[in-house]
Design an enzyme around this catalytic site. Structure first.
Site, PDB file in Angstrom:
ATOM      1  N   GLY A  35       0.759  -1.243   0.000  1.00 36.48           N
ATOM      2  CA  GLY A  35       0.000   0.000   0.000  1.00 36.48           C
ATOM      3  C   GLY A  35       0.787   1.289   0.000  1.00 36.48           C
ATOM      4  O   GLY A  35       0.202   2.365  -0.159  1.00 36.48           O
ATOM      5  N   PRO A  90       4.590  -5.326  -0.814  1.00 42.88           N
ATOM      6  CA  PRO A  90       4.562  -4.126  -1.652  1.00 42.88           C
ATOM      7  C   PRO A  90       4.314  -4.490  -3.114  1.00 42.88           C
ATOM      8  O   PRO A  90       4.797  -5.509  -3.603  1.00 42.88           O
ATOM      9  CB  PRO A  90       5.968  -3.541  -1.484  1.00 42.88           C
ATOM     10  CG  PRO A  90       6.826  -4.736  -1.180  1.00 42.88           C
ATOM     11  CD  PRO A  90       5.960  -5.674  -0.396  1.00 42.88           C
ATOM     12  N   GLY A  91       3.543  -3.663  -3.783  1.00 46.18           N
ATOM     13  CA  GLY A  91       3.338  -3.827  -5.223  1.00 46.18           C
ATOM     14  C   GLY A  91       3.819  -2.576  -5.929  1.00 46.18           C
ATOM     15  O   GLY A  91       4.932  -2.495  -6.443  1.00 46.18           O
ATOM     16  N   ARG A  92       2.954  -1.553  -5.862  1.00 48.53           N
ATOM     17  CA  ARG A  92       3.206  -0.303  -6.588  1.00 48.53           C
ATOM     18  C   ARG A  92       4.589   0.286  -6.302  1.00 48.53           C
ATOM     19  O   ARG A  92       5.258   0.777  -7.194  1.00 48.53           O
ATOM     20  CB  ARG A  92       2.128   0.703  -6.179  1.00 48.53           C
ATOM     21  CG  ARG A  92       2.092   1.939  -7.016  1.00 48.53           C
ATOM     22  CD  ARG A  92       1.128   2.981  -6.427  1.00 48.53           C
ATOM     23  NE  ARG A  92      -0.092   2.436  -5.934  1.00 48.53           N
ATOM     24  CZ  ARG A  92      -1.261   2.456  -6.580  1.00 48.53           C
ATOM     25  NH1 ARG A  92      -1.324   3.013  -7.773  1.00 48.53           N
ATOM     26  NH2 ARG A  92      -2.335   1.950  -6.029  1.00 48.53           N
ATOM     27  N   TYR A 141     -10.032   5.907 -11.644  1.00 49.62           N
ATOM     28  CA  TYR A 141      -9.774   6.574 -10.357  1.00 49.62           C
ATOM     29  C   TYR A 141      -9.467   8.065 -10.528  1.00 49.62           C
ATOM     30  O   TYR A 141      -8.939   8.683  -9.590  1.00 49.62           O
ATOM     31  CB  TYR A 141      -8.567   5.954  -9.642  1.00 49.62           C
ATOM     32  CG  TYR A 141      -8.476   4.455  -9.668  1.00 49.62           C
ATOM     33  CD1 TYR A 141      -9.350   3.665  -8.928  1.00 49.62           C
ATOM     34  CD2 TYR A 141      -7.473   3.827 -10.403  1.00 49.62           C
ATOM     35  CE1 TYR A 141      -9.243   2.295  -8.942  1.00 49.62           C
ATOM     36  CE2 TYR A 141      -7.358   2.454 -10.415  1.00 49.62           C
ATOM     37  CZ  TYR A 141      -8.246   1.687  -9.690  1.00 49.62           C
ATOM     38  OH  TYR A 141      -8.126   0.324  -9.709  1.00 49.62           O
ATOM     39  N   CYS A 177     -14.612   4.742 -27.721  1.00 46.11           N
ATOM     40  CA  CYS A 177     -15.886   5.481 -27.807  1.00 46.11           C
ATOM     41  C   CYS A 177     -16.504   5.689 -26.434  1.00 46.11           C
ATOM     42  O   CYS A 177     -17.596   5.179 -26.150  1.00 46.11           O
ATOM     43  CB  CYS A 177     -16.841   4.719 -28.708  1.00 46.11           C
ATOM     44  SG  CYS A 177     -16.048   4.254 -30.239  1.00 46.11           S
ATOM     45  N   GLU A 178     -15.793   6.359 -25.567  1.00 46.36           N
ATOM     46  CA  GLU A 178     -16.312   6.724 -24.249  1.00 46.36           C
ATOM     47  C   GLU A 178     -15.658   8.036 -23.852  1.00 46.36           C
ATOM     48  O   GLU A 178     -14.445   8.195 -24.018  1.00 46.36           O
ATOM     49  CB  GLU A 178     -15.925   5.674 -23.179  1.00 46.36           C
ATOM     50  CG  GLU A 178     -16.584   4.348 -23.376  1.00 46.36           C
ATOM     51  CD  GLU A 178     -16.679   3.553 -22.071  1.00 46.36           C
ATOM     52  OE1 GLU A 178     -16.753   4.169 -20.995  1.00 46.36           O
ATOM     53  OE2 GLU A 178     -16.678   2.327 -22.177  1.00 46.36           O
TER      54      GLU A 178
HETATM   55  N1  LLP Z   1      -1.686  -6.864  -0.531  1.00 45.47           N
HETATM   56  C1  LLP Z   1      -3.021  -6.892  -0.699  1.00 45.47           C
HETATM   57  C2  LLP Z   1      -3.832  -7.810   0.102  1.00 45.47           C
HETATM   58  C3  LLP Z   1      -3.627  -6.033  -1.646  1.00 45.47           C
HETATM   59  O1  LLP Z   1      -4.950  -6.071  -1.811  1.00 45.47           O
HETATM   60  C4  LLP Z   1      -2.825  -5.142  -2.408  1.00 45.47           C
HETATM   61  C5  LLP Z   1      -3.424  -4.250  -3.407  1.00 45.47           C
HETATM   62  C6  LLP Z   1      -1.418  -5.168  -2.193  1.00 45.47           C
HETATM   63  C7  LLP Z   1      -0.896  -6.028  -1.231  1.00 45.47           C
HETATM   64  C8  LLP Z   1      -0.486  -4.288  -2.949  1.00 45.47           C
HETATM   65  O2  LLP Z   1      -0.740  -2.948  -2.747  1.00 45.47           O
HETATM   66  P1  LLP Z   1       0.261  -1.828  -3.308  1.00 45.47           P
HETATM   67  O3  LLP Z   1       1.549  -1.933  -2.554  1.00 45.47           O
HETATM   68  O4  LLP Z   1       0.455  -2.070  -4.763  1.00 45.47           O
HETATM   69  O5  LLP Z   1      -0.473  -0.555  -3.055  1.00 45.47           O
HETATM   70  N2  LLP Z   1      -5.707  -0.853  -9.213  1.00 45.47           N
HETATM   71  C9  LLP Z   1      -5.455   0.118  -8.159  1.00 45.47           C
HETATM   72  C10 LLP Z   1      -4.752  -0.509  -6.963  1.00 45.47           C
HETATM   73  C11 LLP Z   1      -5.450  -1.706  -6.394  1.00 45.47           C
HETATM   74  C12 LLP Z   1      -4.728  -2.298  -5.206  1.00 45.47           C
HETATM   75  C13 LLP Z   1      -5.351  -3.565  -4.747  1.00 45.47           C
HETATM   76  N3  LLP Z   1      -4.674  -4.224  -3.688  1.00 45.47           N
HETATM   77  C14 LLP Z   1      -4.694   1.280  -8.743  1.00 45.47           C
HETATM   78  O6  LLP Z   1      -4.445   1.302  -9.955  1.00 45.47           O
HETATM   79  O7  LLP Z   1      -4.361   2.247  -8.033  1.00 45.47           O
END
Ligand code: LLP
Length: 431
Positions: free
Chosen positions: A239, A274-276, A316, A344-345
């Site tokens: 997150g 971590p993802g993003r 978003y 087309c949106e």
């Molecule tokens: N762990 C869990 C249980 C999650 O649901 C998520 C993200 C993560 C880790 C990774 O979160 P991050 O570090 O990437 O923030 N599509 C949206 C974001 C959706 C996130 C869903 N869950 C966007 O484009 O902003």
């Protein structure tokens, strides 16, 4: 340091001119920087040096196998939310013991697949899910390693659609029911309850919500232990935000210090997802300007990428910085334009009234910080093949996902016998 920067007036991805990639691959395409991934992972790891922390990269941000394998080579495990992601992680070489399976709606067959693979743990989000997992595990003669995901009822103060830690969100077991759920998990013979998990939201731009949530978890761990339950692990989710629009995101050192202060002294195996933060700034989306349409009230820059390639602005109202691939002179005039795709949106808009040096047809534009939740959220809407994906390393590049050809897209559908052309109908024995 950004690995996407101007050099001699041209935007480069590491050592490769982006315009050269566009010529080689065609537009639109995603471009990832291997060095940026390695650097982001290294910085994350370094912030937690000396702590018992496992980093399980959240595949949902970008599950391209080359991205997973790059992070794996640096030591990352994987956080997956579907059998598909689990298969991607395994295919990239992640050891089953380094995979955490999260998600609010796991299916029995996905549980079976996870147990067969021997993953590290399931993060379970409800009592019914816990009971089903128990049954599935028993039917296989196994015990499923489990962390219970708790909903700490904390406002992550991020976009409503990606906020997950409030009681009204669908995620996790309510904090008030946590002790009861833990006791049930401990009684179920097919469940080996290892600990707890949380994830309060995505793109967090401040640390206070984490402090509240982690403190609640520390208290819960102590209460559970006081009632005689062993709690060995705590998964703190992901997150942490990145800078989309200039505002600096929380420093990693502060985040790590917060983890240390709130839960560091509990003797737990910590997991982070971590993802993003690992991949967001390691990717751009490159698109070519098709037309510039001078409207009565707006000027539209129509590009060849669309919301099917990058849906974040439409979904978003997300902001992605836009860089002309050819560096404009510092005194170039700036105009406000709407940058839109061909779909087309009306929502197929990357930017509204964005000040830009006026682009011309044929110019290339780069949408920045598109490495996370870009390609993974792509679709073939309007029967548009989603953008290709390229990874750059030093002065070399490779296509890590080719653009689907029209033949491949058309070949996905089947006509039912009653609609097939007469010749085919005959051969299939239909009147
Ligand atoms: N762990 C869990 C249980 C999650 O649901 C998520 C993200 C993560 C880790 C990774 O979160 P991050 O570090 O990437 O923030 N599509 C949206 C974001 C959706 C996130 C869903 N869950 C966007 O484009 O902003």
């Amino acid at each position: 340091m950004s690995h996407f920067a101007y050099r001699d007036g041209q935007l480069h991805a590491e050592g490769v001119p982006v315009a050269a990639l566009a010529r080689a691959v065609g537009t639109p395409f995603y471009c990832y920087s291997s060095a940026a991934l390695v650097e982001a992972y290294g910085a994350f790891r370094a912030a937690f040096a000396g702590m018992n922390v496992r980093v399980c990269y959240s595949l949902k941000a970008n599950s391209n196998r080359a991205v997973i394998a790059t992070l794996l080579a640096e030591g990352a495990g994987a956080d997956v939310v579907s059998e598909g992601e689990m298969r991607q992680a395994l295919a990239a070489g992640v050891a089953p013991g380094e995979i955490v399976f999260a998600g609010v709606g796991k299916m029995a067959r996905e549980m079976r697949a996870g147990l067969e693979a021997g993953i590290r743990q399931f993060n379970v989000e409800s009592i019914p899910e816990l009971r089903l997992l128990n049954e599935v595990a028993l039917s296989m003669g196994r015990r499923a390693p489990v962390a219970l995901r708790i909903n700490p009822d904390v406002d992550a103060r991020t976009h409503a659609k990606i906020s997950t830690g409030k009681a009204e969100n669908k995620f996790g077991i309510d904090l008030g029911h946590a002790a009861e759920a833990y006791a049930e998990a401990a009684r179920l013979p097919g469940i080996a309850v290892e600990g707890l998990a949380i994830h309060i939201g995505s793109q967090l731009e401040e640390l206070t919500p984490y402090r509240q949530a982690f403190a609640r978890m520390a208290e819960l761990v102590q209460n559970l232990r006081a009632s005689g339950h062993p709690v060995r692990s705590l998964d703190l989710g992901g997150g942490l935000g990145i800078a989309y629009q200039g505002k600096a995101p929380p420093p990693l050192a502060d985040y790590a210090a917060l983890v240390r202060e709130t839960v560091g002294g509990l003797g737990l195996d910590l997991i982070l997802e971590p993802g993003r933060r690992l991949v967001g700034e390691a990717g751009i989306l490159v698109s070519e300007v098709l037309y510039v349409k001078e409207g009565v009230s707006r000027n539209f820059v129509i590009v060849d990428a669309a919301m099917n390639d990058l849906i974040r602005p439409a979904l978003y109202d997300a902001y992605h910085a836009i860089l002309p691939v050819t560096e404009p002179p510092s005194d170039a005039p700036v105009r406000r334009v709407d940058v839109v795709g061909p779909i087309c949106e009306t929502g197929d808009r990357f930017a509204e009234q964005r000040p830009l040096p006026p682009p011309a047809a044929g110019d290339l534009l780069a949408f920045c910080a598109a490495g996370a939740y870009g390609a993974v959220m792509a679709s073939a809407y309007n029967t548009r093949p989603p953008a290709a994906e390229v990874m750059v390393r030093g002065s070399g590049h490779e296509i890590v996902r080719p653009r689907l050809g029209y033949d491949a897209i058309l070949a996905m559908d089947r006509l039912p016998a009653w609609l097939a052309p007469p010749a085919a109908r005959k051969s299939r024995g239909v009147g």
